[in-house]
Design a protein around this motif. Structure first.
Motif, short mmCIF file in Angstrom:
data_model
loop_
_atom_site.label_atom_id
_atom_site.label_comp_id
_atom_site.label_asym_id
_atom_site.label_seq_id
_atom_site.Cartn_x
_atom_site.Cartn_y
_atom_site.Cartn_z
N VAL A 87 -29.87 14.90 28.67
CA VAL A 87 -28.91 16.06 28.45
C VAL A 87 -28.22 15.97 27.61
CG1 VAL A 87 -27.25 17.03 30.55
CG2 VAL A 87 -29.75 16.98 31.05
N VAL A 88 -27.69 15.30 27.63
CA VAL A 88 -26.53 14.27 26.83
C VAL A 88 -26.84 14.62 25.40
CG1 VAL A 88 -24.99 12.76 26.08
CG2 VAL A 88 -25.33 12.44 28.60
N ALA A 89 -28.14 14.29 24.65
CA ALA A 89 -28.57 13.71 23.35
C ALA A 89 -29.08 14.77 23.03
CB ALA A 89 -30.28 12.78 23.45
N ILE A 90 -29.24 15.75 23.77
CA ILE A 90 -29.71 17.33 23.36
C ILE A 90 -28.63 18.10 23.30
CG2 ILE A 90 -30.96 19.49 23.80
CD1 ILE A 90 -32.95 17.24 25.42
N ALA A 91 -27.66 17.46 24.01
CA ALA A 91 -26.09 18.82 24.46
C ALA A 91 -25.92 18.01 22.77
CB ALA A 91 -25.40 18.10 25.09
N SER A 92 -25.47 16.83 22.67
CA SER A 92 -24.48 16.86 21.26
C SER A 92 -25.35 16.77 19.47
CB SER A 92 -25.32 15.01 20.76
OG SER A 92 -26.36 14.47 20.75
N VAL A 93 -27.53 17.50 19.90
CA VAL A 93 -27.64 17.53 18.42
C VAL A 93 -26.73 19.55 18.85
CG1 VAL A 93 -29.56 19.05 18.10
CG2 VAL A 93 -29.89 16.43 19.26
N VAL A 94 -27.38 20.44 19.28
CA VAL A 94 -26.74 21.21 19.57
C VAL A 94 -25.62 21.48 18.78
CG1 VAL A 94 -25.45 23.30 20.72
CG2 VAL A 94 -27.62 21.93 21.29
N LEU A 95 -24.47 20.81 19.62
CA LEU A 95 -23.26 20.46 18.97
C LEU A 95 -22.94 20.13 17.29
CD1 LEU A 95 -20.06 20.33 18.96
CD2 LEU A 95 -20.57 18.07 19.82
N ALA A 96 -23.53 19.40 16.57
CA ALA A 96 -23.72 18.92 15.40
C ALA A 96 -25.09 19.94 14.13
CB ALA A 96 -24.69 17.26 15.24
N VAL A 107 -34.96 34.94 31.96
CA VAL A 107 -33.82 34.32 30.47
C VAL A 107 -33.63 32.84 31.06
CG1 VAL A 107 -31.81 35.42 32.61
CG2 VAL A 107 -31.61 35.14 30.05
N ASN A 108 -33.04 32.58 29.82
CA ASN A 108 -33.37 30.93 29.54
C ASN A 108 -31.49 30.96 29.86
OD1 ASN A 108 -32.53 27.78 29.77
ND2 ASN A 108 -34.75 27.97 28.51
N LEU A 109 -30.69 30.91 31.07
CA LEU A 109 -29.32 30.97 31.48
C LEU A 109 -28.52 29.60 30.75
CD1 LEU A 109 -27.94 33.08 34.23
CD2 LEU A 109 -28.43 33.70 31.99
N PRO A 110 -29.41 28.30 31.40
CA PRO A 110 -29.13 26.71 30.58
C PRO A 110 -28.63 27.31 29.53
CG PRO A 110 -30.78 26.70 32.65
CD PRO A 110 -30.38 28.06 32.68
N ALA A 111 -29.83 26.88 28.73
CA ALA A 111 -30.22 27.34 27.33
C ALA A 111 -28.95 28.18 26.38
CB ALA A 111 -30.83 27.83 26.50
N VAL A 112 -27.94 29.17 26.93
CA VAL A 112 -27.10 29.60 26.18
C VAL A 112 -25.79 29.31 27.12
CG1 VAL A 112 -25.69 32.46 26.65
CG2 VAL A 112 -28.29 32.03 26.72
N ALA A 113 -25.81 28.44 27.78
CA ALA A 113 -24.57 28.14 28.53
C ALA A 113 -24.15 26.53 27.35
CB ALA A 113 -24.99 27.22 29.95
N VAL A 114 -25.72 26.51 27.58
CA VAL A 114 -25.16 24.66 26.63
C VAL A 114 -24.33 25.48 24.84
CG1 VAL A 114 -27.86 24.31 25.36
CG2 VAL A 114 -25.74 22.33 25.28
N ILE A 115 -25.10 26.39 24.36
CA ILE A 115 -24.45 26.80 22.98
C ILE A 115 -22.96 27.07 22.98
CG2 ILE A 115 -24.75 28.61 21.47
CD1 ILE A 115 -27.68 28.45 21.78
N ALA A 116 -22.66 27.73 24.20
CA ALA A 116 -21.33 28.02 24.69
C ALA A 116 -20.81 26.88 24.72
CB ALA A 116 -21.74 29.25 25.67
N MET A 117 -21.16 26.16 25.29
CA MET A 117 -19.97 24.85 25.53
C MET A 117 -19.76 23.84 23.70
SD MET A 117 -20.84 22.76 28.92
CE MET A 117 -23.03 23.02 28.60
N ALA A 118 -21.26 23.97 23.21
CA ALA A 118 -21.00 24.08 21.82
C ALA A 118 -19.68 24.25 21.21
CB ALA A 118 -21.47 23.29 21.43
N ALA A 119 -19.75 25.31 21.39
CA ALA A 119 -18.80 26.12 20.52
C ALA A 119 -17.94 26.69 20.51
CB ALA A 119 -19.69 28.11 20.94
#
Length: 478
Positions: A315-324, A160-172
């Motif tokens: 890490v910053v760039a891709i997190a901002s894409v998830v958010l946007a 399971v890819n837990l970091p991928a789940v975590a960044v989606i939760a942070m964006a939410a």
């Protein structure tokens, strides 16, 4: 009696409904041009250039630079169409709303169904890319990475890819706090990631070797075209600017301006990064290399510090894409929900934060699942074909709306009309061709499922017949 699935909704009604939330609480116009530009760059620059570069090089070789330009040309023509339509119909529905005004409810619903791929599924793909670079950053800083079982999908050797789940939760979490806070976070992250990419180029160009660019196009035009189809994923997100139509000040001016500026900045940046990367490392070594930019800097500098900087930027760039992109998805669902085609829970806005809270958490939960359990390449091709299909539709919407409503106020008009939207349509079809028959078949099955959902649920619950002077059959629908 059920209405025709080809009935359109007038632009005036689309705009009027966007300004009066059915639950009694509306979105707030808090974003200016700078915030919108940062939001657009935040939606575009991310997984594509940091991750997909390694996937495009095997197709095109050093000519991947041309592939990025070809993908950019497709985006430029389509951006013109988005800019005109966004200035004429400044609502959160984006291409869904434009199709509703020109081609009718069924086509609009299928466009919205494709937007689930562009915005929703791409959130999953982007989150997987974020997980890869997070591991690179941890390795550069501490010499240790997260356990493979917990940071990769089954197809990538994990569970399971837990970091991928975590960044989606942070964006939410950020999104449910309101658009003002989200816009501020996106602005900061956009500045950081552009700075990191500029630093990457400066470092990589010090090791530039023209010999790495020979042979320039080992697979000819077919390779360049296939590379452009994959490179197009790097540009996905510029149309998310149009989903902010109800939260932007002076949208008829700022939406088209932001779209065109973002495409120009991103295209120049991507081409410079591709030249620097290929000049510093042979194409056959870049091919298939996870976190390729970090590896290149590490090799050029001979130090893990450079790789740490690039990995941090990624890490910053891709997190901002998830958010946007999650922002765009929630606003699309709001528009579809207002029309009754999906459940009403998606249109409810919190009176305290002026954000669609339940909508945001549902989106996060649904798309965290593929992020947790699917490899990146499984979702990229399907996301790309869905995006190209809806962009082809948007290019057709321009002449249809011009013919049906020549009197409609437009803050921007496409240049070289009607050549520009027709070229945009043609380039979209060309890039779809480069994705291969297997992707087409999966997409056809996906569209068939969307049509089934519309006829089983949406058509009978549509609110289109609840008033609405000016609504009519779509042009050519009989």
């Amino acid at each position: 009696m059920r209405h025709s699935p080809f009935r359109t909704k007038s632009p005036e009604r689309l705009v009027a409904e966007s300004g009066a939330d059915l639950e009694g609480h509306g979105l707030q116009r808090t974003m200016g041009l700078f915030q919108l530009l940062c939001f657009g760059i935040g939606a575009i620059v991310g997984t594509g250039i940091f991750v997909v570069l390694a996937d495009t090089v095997p197709e095109a070789g050093p000519a991947v630079i041309v592939s990025f330009v070809l993908a950019a040309v497709t985006c430029v023509f389509t951006a013109f169409s988005f800019a005109e339509l966004g200035s004429a119909i400044p609502v959160s529905g984006s291409s869904y709303a434009y199709a509703y005004a020109t081609m009718g409810e069924l086509v609009a619903f299928l466009v919205g169904w494709c937007l689930l791929l562009e915005y929703g599924v791409s959130v999953s793909a982007v989150a997987v890319g974020w997980s890869q670079y997070l591991n690179e950053l941890l390795g550069a800083l501490t010499g240790r990475q997260l356990p493979a079982l917990l940071s990769g999908a089954p197809g990538d050797g994990g569970v399971v890819n837990l970091p991928a789940v975590a960044v989606i939760a942070m964006a939410a979490v950020l999104l449910v706090r309101g658009v003002r806070e989200s816009a501020r976070a996106t602005a900061v992250m956009a500045v950081i990631k552009i700075g990191v990419l500029v630093v990457f180029c400066a470092v990589a160009l010090t090791a530039f070797d023209a010999g790495n660019l020979v042979p320039f196009s080992p697979h000819g035009l077919a390779g360049i075209g296939a590379g452009a189809s994959l490179a197009f994923f790097s540009y996905i997100g510029f149309d998310a600017i149009s989903t902010a139509g109800e939260e932007v000040r002076n949208p008829r001016r700022n939406i088209p301006l932001a779209i065109l500026i973002c495409i120009g900045v991103v295209t120049a940046l991507y081409c410079l990064v591709a030249v620097a990367a290929l000049g510093a490392m042979p194409a056959d070594e870049i091919a298939g290399t996870p976190a390729a930019l970090a590896v290149i800097v590490d090799r050029v500098t001979g130090s893990g510090a450079g790789a740490a900087v690039v990995s941090f930027g990624a890490v910053v760039a891709i997190a901002s894409v998830v958010l946007a992109v999650m922002y765009g998805q929630t606003r699309i669902l709001m528009s579809i929900s207002r029309d009754g085609l999906v459940p009403r829970v998606f249109e409810r806005v919190s009176p305290r934060t002026a954000a669609p809270v339940a909508n945001t958490w549902i989106v996060a939960a649904v798309f965290a699942l593929p992020a947790a359990f699917l490899p990146l390449d499984v979702v990229v091709d399907l996301t790309t074909v869905g995006t190209l299909a809806l962009m082809a539709v948007v290019n057709l919407c321009v002449p249809l709306l011009r013919r049906a409503r020549p009197d409609l106020r437009r803050g921007f008009t496409v240049p070289l009309y009607p050549l520009s939207p027709l070229l945009g349509f043609g380039f979209c079809l060309y890039l779809v061709h480069g994705l291969g028959a297997a992707t087409w078949l999966r997409f056809a099955a996906y569209l068939a499922a969307g049509a089934a959902v519309y006829f089983a649920y949406g058509r009978s619950r549509s609110r289109l017949d609840a008033g609405g002077a000016g609504d009519a059959p779509a042009p050519g629908a009989g």
